[in-house]
Structure formats: C-alpha cells, structure tokens
Design a protein around this motif. Sequence first.
Motif, mmCIF file in Angstrom:
data_model
loop_
_atom_site.group_PDB
_atom_site.id
_atom_site.type_symbol
_atom_site.label_atom_id
_atom_site.label_comp_id
_atom_site.label_asym_id
_atom_site.label_seq_id
_atom_site.Cartn_x
_atom_site.Cartn_y
_atom_site.Cartn_z
ATOM 1 N N ILE A 346 0.854 -1.195 0.000
ATOM 2 C CA ILE A 346 0.000 0.000 0.000
ATOM 3 C C ILE A 346 0.895 1.253 0.000
ATOM 4 O O ILE A 346 0.664 2.210 -0.751
ATOM 5 N N ASP A 347 1.960 1.226 0.807
ATOM 6 C CA ASP A 347 2.916 2.352 0.819
ATOM 7 C C ASP A 347 3.572 2.525 -0.548
ATOM 8 O O ASP A 347 3.741 3.644 -1.033
ATOM 9 N N ILE A 348 3.943 1.387 -1.129
ATOM 10 C CA ILE A 348 4.601 1.447 -2.451
ATOM 11 C C ILE A 348 3.657 2.085 -3.471
ATOM 12 O O ILE A 348 4.054 2.959 -4.244
ATOM 13 N N ALA A 349 2.378 1.655 -3.446
ATOM 14 C CA ALA A 349 1.407 2.198 -4.409
ATOM 15 C C ALA A 349 1.276 3.711 -4.255
ATOM 16 O O ALA A 349 1.267 4.460 -5.241
ATOM 17 N N ARG A 350 1.225 4.154 -3.007
ATOM 18 C CA ARG A 350 1.121 5.607 -2.768
ATOM 19 C C ARG A 350 2.360 6.309 -3.319
ATOM 20 O O ARG A 350 2.265 7.331 -3.987
ATOM 21 N N SER A 351 3.530 5.730 -3.013
ATOM 22 C CA SER A 351 4.761 6.417 -3.433
ATOM 23 C C SER A 351 4.920 6.390 -4.948
ATOM 24 O O SER A 351 5.605 7.223 -5.521
ATOM 25 N N GLU A 352 4.257 5.439 -5.610
ATOM 26 C CA GLU A 352 4.337 5.393 -7.075
ATOM 27 C C GLU A 352 3.330 6.344 -7.724
ATOM 28 O O GLU A 352 3.278 6.461 -8.936
ATOM 29 N N LEU A 358 -9.874 4.200 -1.267
ATOM 30 C CA LEU A 358 -10.520 3.572 -0.105
ATOM 31 C C LEU A 358 -9.472 2.827 0.715
ATOM 32 O O LEU A 358 -8.524 2.260 0.162
ATOM 33 N N GLY A 359 -9.680 2.802 2.032
ATOM 34 C CA GLY A 359 -8.874 1.948 2.922
ATOM 35 C C GLY A 359 -7.448 2.440 3.083
ATOM 36 O O GLY A 359 -7.203 3.621 3.295
ATOM 37 N N GLY A 360 -6.513 1.489 3.011
ATOM 38 C CA GLY A 360 -5.099 1.853 3.052
ATOM 39 C C GLY A 360 -4.453 1.672 4.401
ATOM 40 O O GLY A 360 -3.303 2.068 4.609
ATOM 41 N N LYS A 361 -5.154 1.053 5.350
ATOM 42 C CA LYS A 361 -4.564 0.908 6.692
ATOM 43 C C LYS A 361 -5.294 -0.211 7.451
ATOM 44 O O LYS A 361 -6.277 -0.773 6.957
ATOM 45 N N ALA A 362 -4.815 -0.457 8.671
ATOM 46 C CA ALA A 362 -5.532 -1.393 9.545
ATOM 47 C C ALA A 362 -6.781 -0.684 10.056
ATOM 48 O O ALA A 362 -6.755 0.526 10.277
ATOM 49 N N PRO A 363 -7.908 -1.407 10.249
ATOM 50 C CA PRO A 363 -9.121 -0.742 10.740
ATOM 51 C C PRO A 363 -8.944 -0.174 12.148
ATOM 52 O O PRO A 363 -8.132 -0.695 12.924
ATOM 53 N N ASP A 364 -9.703 0.872 12.468
ATOM 54 C CA ASP A 364 -9.554 1.522 13.788
ATOM 55 C C ASP A 364 -10.343 0.802 14.889
ATOM 56 O O ASP A 364 -10.090 1.010 16.064
ATOM 57 N N ASP A 365 -11.301 -0.038 14.509
ATOM 58 C CA ASP A 365 -12.228 -0.657 15.458
ATOM 59 C C ASP A 365 -11.484 -1.408 16.578
ATOM 60 O O ASP A 365 -10.812 -2.421 16.312
ATOM 61 N N PRO A 366 -11.604 -0.968 17.843
ATOM 62 C CA PRO A 366 -10.866 -1.637 18.926
ATOM 63 C C PRO A 366 -11.323 -3.079 19.144
ATOM 64 O O PRO A 366 -10.559 -3.910 19.636
ATOM 65 N N ALA A 367 -12.561 -3.405 18.721
ATOM 66 C CA ALA A 367 -13.080 -4.772 18.922
ATOM 67 C C ALA A 367 -12.291 -5.810 18.132
ATOM 68 O O ALA A 367 -12.312 -6.994 18.466
ATOM 69 N N SER A 385 2.554 0.001 -15.387
ATOM 70 C CA SER A 385 3.997 -0.048 -15.080
ATOM 71 C C SER A 385 4.263 -0.083 -13.571
ATOM 72 O O SER A 385 5.361 -0.424 -13.138
ATOM 73 N N MET A 386 3.270 0.258 -12.751
ATOM 74 C CA MET A 386 3.510 0.332 -11.298
ATOM 75 C C MET A 386 3.623 -1.068 -10.692
ATOM 76 O O MET A 386 2.979 -2.009 -11.153
ATOM 77 N N ARG A 387 4.383 -1.178 -9.626
ATOM 78 C CA ARG A 387 4.550 -2.488 -8.967
ATOM 79 C C ARG A 387 3.215 -3.042 -8.470
ATOM 80 O O ARG A 387 2.988 -4.248 -8.502
ATOM 81 N N ILE A 388 2.339 -2.155 -8.041
ATOM 82 C CA ILE A 388 1.044 -2.585 -7.505
ATOM 83 C C ILE A 388 0.207 -3.275 -8.596
ATOM 84 O O ILE A 388 -0.705 -4.042 -8.300
ATOM 85 N N ALA A 389 0.553 -2.994 -9.874
ATOM 86 C CA ALA A 389 -0.176 -3.625 -10.982
ATOM 87 C C ALA A 389 0.546 -4.863 -11.508
ATOM 88 O O ALA A 389 0.007 -5.598 -12.330
ATOM 89 N N ARG A 390 1.763 -5.082 -11.055
ATOM 90 C CA ARG A 390 2.559 -6.171 -11.636
ATOM 91 C C ARG A 390 2.814 -7.309 -10.664
ATOM 92 O O ARG A 390 3.017 -8.446 -11.062
ATOM 93 N N GLU A 391 2.856 -6.998 -9.361
ATOM 94 C CA GLU A 391 3.264 -8.010 -8.383
ATOM 95 C C GLU A 391 2.062 -8.505 -7.587
ATOM 96 O O GLU A 391 1.144 -7.742 -7.298
ATOM 97 N N GLU A 392 2.135 -9.771 -7.197
ATOM 98 C CA GLU A 392 1.029 -10.356 -6.435
ATOM 99 C C GLU A 392 1.082 -9.847 -4.993
ATOM 100 O O GLU A 392 2.085 -10.032 -4.306
#
Length: 499
Positions: A346-352, A358-367, A385-392
Amino acid sequence: MIARPPLAEEKLEMLIGGRWTAAASGDYFESFDPFTGKPWALVPRAGVADADQAIEAAAEAFRGAWRTMTATARGQLLCRFADLVAEEAETLAVLETRDNGKLINEMRMQCRYIPQWFRFFGGLADKIEGRVIPIDKPGVFNYTRREPLGVVTAITPWNSPLMLATWKLAPALAAGNTVVWKPSEFSSVSAIAFAKLFEKAGFPKGVVNLVTGFGSEIGDRLVTHPAVAKVAFTGGDATGRRVYQSAAGGLKKVTLELGGKSANIVFADAKMEAAVPGLVSGIFAATGQTCIAGSRALVQRSVYDEVAEKLVAFARTARIGDPLDPETQVGPITTEPQRRKVLDYIDIARSEGASQLLGGKAPDDPAIASGWFVEPTIFGNVAQSMRIAREEVFGPVLSIIPFEDEEEAIAIANDSIYGLAAGVWTQDLGRAIRMPERLEAGSVWVNMYRATSYLSPFGGYKQSGFGRENGRTAIDEYLQEKSVWIDAGNSIPAPFVQR
Ligand code: NAD
C-alpha cells in the motif's frame, strides 16, 4: 456466532505409515488464530527424519496392498472418504477458519464441496483404460497400460488448505499412487482432522501420510528424496521455482499451481449491477488471499468514474470482523508477516503515485484490534507499469486501471508474467467470444468470476504454473503410459535387425 474454544493444550500428531506420531525430535510449533493473533494449537514440527519415514512408508504401501487392490475397490474407498468428509464438513470448516482466518461461509462452502472431488475421481478410478494399437507388424499384439507413478509429494498453501489438497489427493489416489502431504505451516490443524478420515475410511497404512512442518526445513527433502516420483505443488512463484529446480536434480515430474495478477475487465456495455459486485467478489471476498484474485480491475475509460465511484461505495459497506461470524464479509490476513507485506505494498502504491480511493490501513475498530486486519483498499488511476499492478499482493488491495478499447484491454491484461485467470464483463456477444480467445490465462470467466469445479480444468499460463487440476484430464497428471508388445505369431527373431 460459533464459539471460539481456548488454546488447545493437546499436542497434535501427524500420520506416518498408519501411525499417529509426534516429530522424531519431539518439537512442536504453534499455529495462530489470525483473529485473536494468539496461538491456539500445537503441531508437530517434522524434521528430515520424519519426511524420510513418511516417504519410505508411502513407497512400501505403493509396492504392497495398494498396488494389488482393484481399481473398483480403490474408487469405493475414495467415495467412502467423501461421505465421511460430508459428515464432518462443519467441523472441518471451523478448524480451517480458526487456522487461516478465512470466512466461515467460504470454508463451509469449500468443505461441503470437497466430497464431490473424491466421488468424481473415485468414479474415474476404474475407468483408467489402455488402448489396443493396430500395430504395423504382422503377428504382434501391442497394447498400452496406464499406470500410477508411485509416491507423490503434495505441498499445499494456507489459503484454501483442504480444497487445494483435495485437488491433488483425489486424482493422485484414484490413479493408484500413494501420497505424502505437507500442508502449510500456517494451516495444519484441519489437515490433521482430514487425515484422520482417510484412516477411518479404511485406506491401507502408508497410502496417505501427513507430515506437518516448515517448508524451509523439510520441503527440499520431500522434493528430492529418491523414492518420490512426482511433486504436486501449490504456492507462491518464488517457492515454486525452487521446488522445480530441486526436482530437476532427480528428474521428478512436477505440476505447479502458482500465483496470479488477474485482470477483471469491465467494458462500458457491461451490466453494471453485476459487474461492480463481480469486481468486489474478485478481490475482497477472501480478503484478497486467493490465487485467482482479480487484483487488477481494468475499466473502460468512458465508464471509469462511474465504476470507481460505485465500487468504492459498495466496498465501503463490507463488514470487517470475526471470520467465525457468518455475517462477516472481510476477515483478517492469515499471518502477521503477510499483513506487513500488504501494508508495504500500500505504501509502495502511494509512493508510485496511485490515488488511494478507499482503505489503506488497519481498521480503527478496537473490537478487532488484536486480529491481523487490513481494510479493503482501492487505488485508482493505476498505471500498468507500477509495482502494484505487476506483483502479487495476496491481500485486499484492488488497482483500477483505465483502458480505451478492446485492443488496449487485451494488451494490459496480458502484460504480466502471470496468467492464472481473467474476468470479462460485457453484454456484447462477439466480445464475449473474442476476449477469452485472446486472454493469456488458464481460466476466463465472462459475466461471472471466481468459479471452480471438480469437472473443469484449472491451472496457469506463463509463470502461474503448469499442469492442470480438476476435470477428467487431471488424472493423467498422475499416470504414465506403458507400451506392451507380444509376439502372437511364434516367429523366430532375426537377432541383428530391429523388428
Ligand atoms: P508458499 O509458497 O509460501 O508456501 C506453499 C507451500 O510450500 C507451504 O506448504 C510451504 O511450507 C511450502 N514450502 C516453503 N518452502 C519450501 C521449499 N523450499 N520446498 C518445498 N516446499 C516449500 O505459499 P503460501 O504463502 O502458503 O500461499 C500463497 C501463495 O500460493 C500465493 O502466491 C498464491 O497465489 C499461491 N496459490 C496458488 C494457487 C493456484 O492454484 N494457482 C492456489 C492458492 C494459492
């Protein structure tokens, strides 16, 4: 809601040569419940000595009772096993969910469906026929026999533990092989319960052996042992490459079911009320932890904004929670390292430069804070060309990639080292026929996604692997053909000339 029993103190055992046993070393490892993030079972940590014993037991069983059993009796055993799995489906499903964190609804569906594989391949056991060849040599009778290979090592991943093992075990056993099965170290508990049913069904000792442990410790031995005839592997492509290289040393037969980066393609003429949930089911249904995840949504530019908006609105409503709760739609990631890997991507996708919708992190729900969760995450305007589109990624992360026309959709979809699956959403009949012809993928779904069956072949193109599981021809992967020549004419051979 299904109750979650506390940590099982009982030390589980593996099955070697008909004997339930600890590892020779006496070592165990903890299996974790991804929802609580805590260990819940103790599994034997097999070493090389245990692997050797299991392979030797399988080799002995292959030479013994299993070899002489009629194919009909073998098939009936598989059908008896199917009945036992059907009876135990609920118990097996709960074990799977506790071990790998996938939704109880999904594991129930898989565990209820597994018996069909054993019935189908059990039914094929006594339909393995040879041929009589109209040979071009007078007085000679030539026919073929289709025979089992011997000991098959089955190595399986954690994401659909029993289902993916079934895809190997059912045809391998129906063909008359014996098996050493190593489940993933992250999902061994249901495998142990499954193995008990082979014993209960009455399989002769040593026909099915279960060795639990780490791939890094025993995987190589399970592949290279001289008595192993074939390795049937499902897992990541890096591990698959390694298995293939190790197997080459002993010229073992290999089938590989590996990863994917599948394109789920939406044309402007698609029925949007089906395509949008189709995109969601392709990626978020199993928290993205499926080899056939439609992790690249290719969307025609004229409907890009509409689809992206609907997709985000739909995915936003997904209920994240306890995978044992039938109402939950998105469960945790199976392992903590895998969760970290997903967050890294997710960090890589942002930096690319991909735009996070939507999303992008662990949920905040304390439960659910103790579980290994990542929110359903969608990136828009992703470039191929982005890694997020090429790598599993193997997590709940969807990349939306725009395209102009059919040609460009094909070019983007096929621009991948992988070729496991693809989806096409269109109302145009011609396009529904043209697209599957040109997509480089082992499975193509049109106006549907993520369906498999015991009746239909499954496997990869390109680096998603080779060999096919499921369907009639899957049994051929576990057979070899022998040509038998008989002189029926009592002729005297000319010793120095080839006949
Ligand atoms: P993995 O490759 O890490 O592990 C798979 C199995 O290989 C495990 O049992 C592991 O213990 C074993 N292993 C590890 N190192 C080994 C070695 N050196 N020698 C022999 N065996 C070894 O995969 P995973 O993380 O468990 O599963 C996820 C991967 O599986 C994803 O890449 C996914 O796409 C793929 N997968 C493919 C399919 C398919 O049918 N194509 C289905 C499900 C999952």
